[in-house]
Write a protein that holds these residues in place. Structure first.
Motif, PDB file in Angstrom:
ATOM      1  N   PRO A  51       0.839  -1.211   0.000  1.00 41.16           N
ATOM      2  CA  PRO A  51       0.000   0.000   0.000  1.00 41.16           C
ATOM      3  C   PRO A  51       0.865   1.248   0.000  1.00 41.16           C
ATOM      4  O   PRO A  51       1.891   1.321   0.685  1.00 41.16           O
ATOM      5  N   ARG A  52       0.468   2.229  -0.803  1.00 39.98           N
ATOM      6  CA  ARG A  52       1.180   3.509  -0.815  1.00 39.98           C
ATOM      7  C   ARG A  52       0.808   4.291   0.441  1.00 39.98           C
ATOM      8  O   ARG A  52      -0.371   4.386   0.795  1.00 39.98           O
ATOM      9  N   SER A  53       1.796   4.879   1.080  1.00 41.18           N
ATOM     10  CA  SER A  53       1.526   5.636   2.311  1.00 41.18           C
ATOM     11  C   SER A  53       0.699   6.883   2.041  1.00 41.18           C
ATOM     12  O   SER A  53       0.033   7.403   2.933  1.00 41.18           O
ATOM     13  N   THR A  54       0.715   7.371   0.795  1.00 43.14           N
ATOM     14  CA  THR A  54      -0.005   8.600   0.461  1.00 43.14           C
ATOM     15  C   THR A  54      -1.403   8.329  -0.079  1.00 43.14           C
ATOM     16  O   THR A  54      -2.135   9.269  -0.379  1.00 43.14           O
ATOM     17  N   SER A  55      -1.779   7.055  -0.210  1.00 44.52           N
ATOM     18  CA  SER A  55      -3.071   6.737  -0.807  1.00 44.52           C
ATOM     19  C   SER A  55      -4.214   7.090   0.132  1.00 44.52           C
ATOM     20  O   SER A  55      -4.108   6.966   1.355  1.00 44.52           O
ATOM     21  N   LEU A  56      -5.303   7.547  -0.459  1.00 47.63           N
ATOM     22  CA  LEU A  56      -6.523   7.821   0.276  1.00 47.63           C
ATOM     23  C   LEU A  56      -7.540   6.742  -0.070  1.00 47.63           C
ATOM     24  O   LEU A  56      -7.844   6.527  -1.240  1.00 47.63           O
ATOM     25  N   TRP A  57      -8.075   6.063   0.962  1.00 50.58           N
ATOM     26  CA  TRP A  57      -9.050   5.007   0.746  1.00 50.58           C
ATOM     27  C   TRP A  57     -10.441   5.569   0.987  1.00 50.58           C
ATOM     28  O   TRP A  57     -10.749   6.037   2.071  1.00 50.58           O
ATOM     29  N   PHE A  58     -11.280   5.527  -0.044  1.00 56.60           N
ATOM     30  CA  PHE A  58     -12.619   6.088   0.053  1.00 56.60           C
ATOM     31  C   PHE A  58     -13.701   5.031  -0.143  1.00 56.60           C
ATOM     32  O   PHE A  58     -14.859   5.373  -0.368  1.00 56.60           O
ATOM     33  N   ASP A  59     -13.352   3.767  -0.092  1.00 58.02           N
ATOM     34  CA  ASP A  59     -14.321   2.699  -0.309  1.00 58.02           C
ATOM     35  C   ASP A  59     -14.228   1.692   0.816  1.00 58.02           C
ATOM     36  O   ASP A  59     -13.147   1.415   1.331  1.00 58.02           O
ATOM     37  N   ARG A  60     -15.380   1.144   1.161  1.00 55.69           N
ATOM     38  CA  ARG A  60     -15.437   0.169   2.235  1.00 55.69           C
ATOM     39  C   ARG A  60     -14.870  -1.165   1.750  1.00 55.69           C
ATOM     40  O   ARG A  60     -15.176  -1.610   0.645  1.00 55.69           O
ATOM     41  N   ASP A 294     -13.988  12.799  -5.542  1.00 53.25           N
ATOM     42  CA  ASP A 294     -13.384  13.614  -6.597  1.00 53.25           C
ATOM     43  C   ASP A 294     -12.958  14.979  -6.073  1.00 53.25           C
ATOM     44  O   ASP A 294     -11.959  15.541  -6.534  1.00 53.25           O
ATOM     45  N   THR A 295     -13.700  15.528  -5.114  1.00 55.82           N
ATOM     46  CA  THR A 295     -13.351  16.840  -4.563  1.00 55.82           C
ATOM     47  C   THR A 295     -12.013  16.786  -3.852  1.00 55.82           C
ATOM     48  O   THR A 295     -11.127  17.622  -4.082  1.00 55.82           O
ATOM     49  N   VAL A 296     -11.840  15.785  -2.992  1.00 56.35           N
ATOM     50  CA  VAL A 296     -10.583  15.661  -2.247  1.00 56.35           C
ATOM     51  C   VAL A 296      -9.419  15.385  -3.195  1.00 56.35           C
ATOM     52  O   VAL A 296      -8.356  16.018  -3.108  1.00 56.35           O
ATOM     53  N   ARG A 297      -9.624  14.473  -4.120  1.00 58.68           N
ATOM     54  CA  ARG A 297      -8.530  14.106  -5.024  1.00 58.68           C
ATOM     55  C   ARG A 297      -8.180  15.239  -5.978  1.00 58.68           C
ATOM     56  O   ARG A 297      -7.003  15.442  -6.306  1.00 58.68           O
ATOM     57  N   ARG A 315      -8.401  22.071 -16.261  1.00 54.22           N
ATOM     58  CA  ARG A 315      -8.901  20.727 -16.520  1.00 54.22           C
ATOM     59  C   ARG A 315      -9.469  20.094 -15.259  1.00 54.22           C
ATOM     60  O   ARG A 315     -10.542  19.465 -15.288  1.00 54.22           O
ATOM     61  N   ALA A 316      -8.770  20.252 -14.126  1.00 51.80           N
ATOM     62  CA  ALA A 316      -9.250  19.687 -12.871  1.00 51.80           C
ATOM     63  C   ALA A 316     -10.578  20.313 -12.472  1.00 51.80           C
ATOM     64  O   ALA A 316     -11.495  19.622 -12.002  1.00 51.80           O
ATOM     65  N   ALA A 317     -10.692  21.624 -12.671  1.00 52.99           N
ATOM     66  CA  ALA A 317     -11.931  22.319 -12.314  1.00 52.99           C
ATOM     67  C   ALA A 317     -13.087  21.888 -13.206  1.00 52.99           C
ATOM     68  O   ALA A 317     -14.220  21.729 -12.742  1.00 52.99           O
ATOM     69  N   ALA A 318     -12.810  21.692 -14.497  1.00 46.81           N
ATOM     70  CA  ALA A 318     -13.863  21.251 -15.416  1.00 46.81           C
ATOM     71  C   ALA A 318     -14.383  19.879 -15.023  1.00 46.81           C
ATOM     72  O   ALA A 318     -15.600  19.627 -15.024  1.00 46.81           O
ATOM     73  N   LYS A 319     -13.483  18.984 -14.676  1.00 48.75           N
ATOM     74  CA  LYS A 319     -13.888  17.642 -14.267  1.00 48.75           C
ATOM     75  C   LYS A 319     -14.691  17.688 -12.976  1.00 48.75           C
ATOM     76  O   LYS A 319     -15.728  17.015 -12.831  1.00 48.75           O
ATOM     77  N   VAL A 324     -19.991  17.794  -9.785  1.00 53.72           N
ATOM     78  CA  VAL A 324     -21.010  18.506  -8.997  1.00 53.72           C
ATOM     79  C   VAL A 324     -22.345  18.478  -9.731  1.00 53.72           C
ATOM     80  O   VAL A 324     -23.394  18.199  -9.139  1.00 53.72           O
ATOM     81  N   ALA A 325     -22.310  18.749 -11.019  1.00 59.20           N
ATOM     82  CA  ALA A 325     -23.545  18.757 -11.808  1.00 59.20           C
ATOM     83  C   ALA A 325     -24.208  17.378 -11.792  1.00 59.20           C
ATOM     84  O   ALA A 325     -25.440  17.268 -11.680  1.00 59.20           O
ATOM     85  N   ALA A 326     -23.406  16.316 -11.895  1.00 53.08           N
ATOM     86  CA  ALA A 326     -23.957  14.962 -11.925  1.00 53.08           C
ATOM     87  C   ALA A 326     -24.576  14.574 -10.588  1.00 53.08           C
ATOM     88  O   ALA A 326     -25.550  13.809 -10.545  1.00 53.08           O
ATOM     89  N   ALA A 327     -24.031  15.101  -9.493  1.00 47.64           N
ATOM     90  CA  ALA A 327     -24.502  14.726  -8.159  1.00 47.64           C
ATOM     91  C   ALA A 327     -25.553  15.678  -7.607  1.00 47.64           C
ATOM     92  O   ALA A 327     -26.110  15.419  -6.529  1.00 47.64           O
TER      93      ALA A 327
END
Length: 359
Positions: A51-60, A294-297, A315-319, A324-327
């Motif tokens: 596991p990468r020490s910098t990875s963020l886990w967002f799934d159970r 997606d916001t955190v990443r 590009r990051a802001a467009a994505k 936001v629009a989809a949710a």
């Protein structure tokens, strides 16, 4: 120039192999540093993952060990990695081939031969229930609702997003969430929005069936990898996640729904019950879940040491604006900010949190 330090994972891979020249990697991947190696005297290649020490886990994650789950799936799911014991460690065999993502089929129809194998995978998953899978799970009793309680199943996923993604990151990202219009009441709205699902018999779910987790071998066989997010639950959730991540063309998505319904009903009647009503609700949950991650990443991806990657901001802001629009519907958001507003919010977040380390 100072030579780059060799990581502990690389050192372990070299020590386990027939020689450092035979170690490949690190492979592309977000959560793990992965190397491919050939153990001494072995006839197969395996993957060593750390596991990468910098990875963020967002799934159970619901099973104690992905490797033990794969041991339990041998002979029950066609073409999943095997497990080889090397120096007391269970390592997954490496599947030679190309992922569907590497085939550049994103957003395009999947070839019929591959499509049929995905349908067969769903057939095999539906046959595997909690009672027939002798693999240790890590989830607590409240995170393992009774078979068929689809409402409780999805509610626990909403609670996970609320506690482990939103609340856990609010001290640092709360201001950014608020500027995007995502406040505490959004998850209350989401829970109400997805309530009332029709009961369906539970089965094993992969939980992350996207194009990078399908490998096509040289003979055209489709292998399914990365079972870390597997769980037991509502089969329609696996279909919703698959459709959301695969981005099939509309006609092939409709075909997948139709053929999925046929195979799961053949195996366990009732598995597709009320899909017309429930599939959009579960897909709405997936869109909402993605916005939080997606916001955190997106914010962390723009940080470079103590600096800011201004060139990557549009590009990051467009994505992120698209997320936001989809949710907006599932979360009950009052308004969706424009791309310039999202760019300003990301830049402001960086200025206010500049002391944080890079991802």
């Amino acid at each position: 120039m100072t030579p780059q330090a060799v990581s502990p994972a690389r050192q372990r891979a070299e020590a386990m192999s027939d020689g450092s020249s035979l170690v490949r990697g690190p492979l592309k991947g977000y959560h793990h540093e992965t190397y491919v190696l050939s153990p001494p005297g072995g006839s197969v290649t395996v993957k060593l993952r750390e596991p990468r020490s910098t990875s963020l886990w967002f799934d159970r994650r619901c099973f104690q060990s992905e490797e033990e789950l794969l041991r339990g799936l041998q002979g029950r799911i066609d073409r999943v990695p095997g497990i080889v014991d090397v120096e007391g460690m269970g390592l997954q065999t490496f599947i030679e081939g190309r992922t569907l993502g590497e085939h550049r089929w994103r957003g395009r129809p999947v070839p019929d031969a591959v499509f049929g194998q995905i349908v067969d995978l769903f057939r095999q998953l539906t046959r595997i229930t909690a009672g027939t899978l002798r693999v240790q799970r890590r989830c607590s009793p409240e995170d393992a609702p009774e078979d068929g309680d689809t409402d409780a199943f999805l509610k626990r996923l909403v609670v996970f997003v609320e506690e482990q993604v939103y609340a856990a990151n609010r001290p640092v990202f709360g201001g950014l969430f608020a500027e995007l219009g995502v406040r505490d009441e959004a998850l209350v709205h989401l829970e109400k929005n997805v309530a009332g699902l029709t009961p369906r018999p539970f089965c094993l779910l992969h939980g992350d069936l996207h194009r990078e987790n399908f490998v096509v071998d040289p003979r055209g066989g489709l292998w399914t990898i990365d079972w870390e997010l597997a769980m037991v639950g509502d089969p329609l959730y696996d279909l919703a996640t698959h459709l959301y991540l695969m981005r099939y063309p509309a006609d092939q998505e409709a075909r997948m729904i139709r053929e999925w319904c046929e195979v799961v009903e053949e195996v366990r009647p009732g598995s597709s019950r009320a899909w017309e009503h429930d599939l959009p609700l579960i897909t709405g949950f997936k869109r909402a879940q993605s916005l939080y991650t997606d916001t955190v990443r997106a914010a962390l991806s723009l940080r470079e040491g103590t600096g800011f990657r201004w060139a990557a901001l549009p590009r990051a802001a467009a994505k992120l604006q698209g997320a936001v629009a989809a949710a907006a519907g599932p979360l009950g958001l009052d308004a969706v900010p424009g791309r310039r507003q999202v760019m300003a919010a990301l830049a402001r977040w960086h200025r206010e949190t500049a002391a944080l380390p890079a991802e």
